[in-house]
Design a protein around this motif. Structure first.
Motif, short mmCIF file in Angstrom:
data_model
loop_
_atom_site.label_atom_id
_atom_site.label_comp_id
_atom_site.label_asym_id
_atom_site.label_seq_id
_atom_site.Cartn_x
_atom_site.Cartn_y
_atom_site.Cartn_z
N SER A 1 0.84 -1.21 0.00
CA SER A 1 0.00 0.00 0.00
C SER A 1 0.87 1.25 0.00
N ALA A 2 1.96 1.23 0.78
CA ALA A 2 2.86 2.40 0.82
C ALA A 2 3.46 2.67 -0.56
N LEU A 3 3.78 1.59 -1.30
CA LEU A 3 4.43 1.79 -2.60
C LEU A 3 3.50 2.47 -3.61
N ILE A 4 2.19 2.35 -3.42
CA ILE A 4 1.25 3.03 -4.34
C ILE A 4 1.35 4.54 -4.17
N THR A 5 1.37 5.01 -2.92
CA THR A 5 1.40 6.47 -2.72
C THR A 5 2.82 7.03 -2.94
N ILE A 6 3.83 6.20 -2.74
CA ILE A 6 5.19 6.64 -3.10
C ILE A 6 5.23 6.80 -4.63
N GLY A 7 4.60 5.86 -5.35
CA GLY A 7 4.51 5.95 -6.82
C GLY A 7 3.72 7.19 -7.24
N ALA A 8 2.66 7.49 -6.50
CA ALA A 8 1.85 8.67 -6.83
C ALA A 8 2.68 9.94 -6.65
N ASN A 9 3.48 9.98 -5.60
CA ASN A 9 4.35 11.16 -5.40
C ASN A 9 5.36 11.30 -6.54
N LYS A 10 5.87 10.16 -7.00
CA LYS A 10 6.81 10.20 -8.13
C LYS A 10 6.09 10.72 -9.38
N SER A 11 4.84 10.30 -9.54
CA SER A 11 4.06 10.74 -10.69
C SER A 11 3.81 12.25 -10.65
N ILE A 12 3.57 12.78 -9.44
CA ILE A 12 3.39 14.24 -9.31
C ILE A 12 4.66 14.96 -9.78
N GLU A 13 5.82 14.39 -9.39
CA GLU A 13 7.09 15.03 -9.76
C GLU A 13 7.36 14.98 -11.27
N THR A 14 7.06 13.82 -11.87
CA THR A 14 7.44 13.62 -13.27
C THR A 14 6.32 13.99 -14.25
N GLY A 15 5.08 14.04 -13.75
CA GLY A 15 3.94 14.29 -14.64
C GLY A 15 3.58 13.08 -15.49
N LYS A 16 4.14 11.91 -15.13
CA LYS A 16 3.90 10.70 -15.93
C LYS A 16 3.33 9.58 -15.06
N PRO A 17 2.59 8.65 -15.67
CA PRO A 17 2.14 7.48 -14.91
C PRO A 17 3.34 6.66 -14.43
N VAL A 18 3.18 5.99 -13.31
CA VAL A 18 4.25 5.18 -12.74
C VAL A 18 3.77 3.72 -12.68
N ALA A 19 4.55 2.82 -13.25
CA ALA A 19 4.20 1.39 -13.20
C ALA A 19 4.46 0.88 -11.79
N LEU A 20 3.57 0.01 -11.31
CA LEU A 20 3.73 -0.49 -9.93
C LEU A 20 4.07 -1.99 -9.95
#
Ligand SMILES: NC(=O)c1ccc[n+]([C@@H]2O[C@H](COP(=O)([O-])OP(=O)(O)OC[C@H]3O[C@@H](n4cnc5c(N)ncnc54)[C@H](O)[C@@H]3O)[C@@H](O)[C@H]2O)c1
Length: 317
Positions: A298-317
């Protein structure tokens, strides 16, 4: 370990479970540990390794903030002590994956603090979704502008509201939809002004796609001063489920059926702690609905979401 607000919540819950006693406490701030000890008991230690080596307790509660994670988990692994750990499991992907792998290898009993998984209404919905898959979800965790806080408002420590609070809703979506494949997120800043040490998004929204084909949109806000709330709405082909507020009362409505409401349990921390303590006492993990390695997902989903905010791109999980 960590004697703040949530530690006090668990101390109150544990006091209602027969045969439990807080035997040791530790906190980065010695006076906080002393104060906690004077109210809830336990010998004060300078650090968690000394505490575990000296007392060899039956279990450890890791209730330090998520930026301070790793030390307690590694100490518990070293001393072979089962641990309960608050959500989110941590902020650093490398540490989370490493500790999850060590915990899984060791077989140590652990419990991740996703307390909503112990609610009757949540499990009724889960059982229904197992028969009729969830297709779409939308939900969120909306609060007002925060005040001065020692760590929560600092995104480098809390991970932002999506990671720190909306994680409960993200975890419920994993409980209902299964594992995710991709997350995309966008956040906004600049609306909240004059808050000391503030570096989080004022609001954000994330879209998560799941391997089962379903999709959810979850929204977080800490700038909704006229009112907000906690909610999660899900639908399958013939059923809608509406969870509301922190308690997660749920209304279940089937096609051409009258809605049915299940009121949530008020004492969820007692229920969650009883599940963990029962597992520790019996050596049987069956009562635990999310362990450390599961909580990491579950933590990795929101860490991925934060990465997506930074990059503006979808993040594969
Ligand atoms: N399950 C829930 O609903 C829920 C509710 C609130 C908080 N939480 C989680 O619990 C954690 C703690 O939140 P809180 O509200 O109790 O915070 P808090 O700020 O009230 O208390 C944190 C305590 O940990 C101490 N601390 C800081 N760094 C430490 C370290 N390295 N080692 C030991 N102690 C340390 C602080 O001095 C403080 O006493 C957070 O991860 C938060 O997300 C969960």
């Amino acid at each position: 370990m960590g004697t703040g607000g949530i530690a006090r919540e668990h101390a109150g819950a544990l006091a209602q479970i027969d045969g439990t006693e807080i035997v040791g406490v530790t906190d980065a701030v010695a006076s906080a540990a002393e104060d906690f000890s004077s109210k809830h008991g336990g010998k004060v230690y300078a650090n968690v390794n000394e505490l575990l080596a000296d007392l060899k307790p039956d279990c450890l509660y890791i209730t330090s903030p998520n930026f301070a994670r790793g030390e307690g988990e590694r100490a518990a692994l070293k001393h072979g002590i089962p641990f309960f750990i608050e959500k989110p499991m941590g902020n650093d992907t490398g540490m989370l994956n490493e500790v999850a792998s060590e915990v899984t290898k060791s077989g140590l009993m652990t419990c991740a603090a996703y307390m909503n998984r112990y609610r009757e209404g949540v499990n009724k919905v889960k059982a229904m979704i197992e028969k009729e898959p969830a297709i779409l979800g939308y939900g969120g965790w909306w609060g007002g502008s925060p005040g001065n806080h020692p760590w929560w408002t600092d995104k480098s420590k809390s991970g932002g509201q999506m990671h720190e609070q909306c994680t409960h809703t993200v975890d419920l979506c994993r409980y209902f939809f299964g594992e995710p494949v991709e997350v995309y997120s966008a956040g906004v800043t600049g609306f909240n002004k004059g808050i000391p040490n503030y570096s989080m998004e004022d609001a954000s929204t994330m879209v998560v796609r799941f391997a089962n084909g379903g999709v959810v949109n979850l929204m977080s806000s800490c700038s909704s001063n006229a009112g907000g709330g906690i909610f999660l709405n899900i639908h399958g082909l013939n059923h809608n489920y509406k969870f509301s507020e922190w308690r997660h009362d749920v209304v279940i409505k089937g096609k051409d059926e009258e809605p049915v409401e299940i009121s949530a349990e008020p004492d969820i921390f007692v229920i969650e702690d009883t599940a963990f303590i029962t597992a520790v006492r019996t050596g049987n993990k069956a009562t635990i609905r999310s362990d450390y390695a599961d909580g990491v997902k579950s933590a990795l989903i929101t860490i991925g979401a934060n990465k997506s905010i930074e990059t503006g791109k979808p993040v594969a999980l």
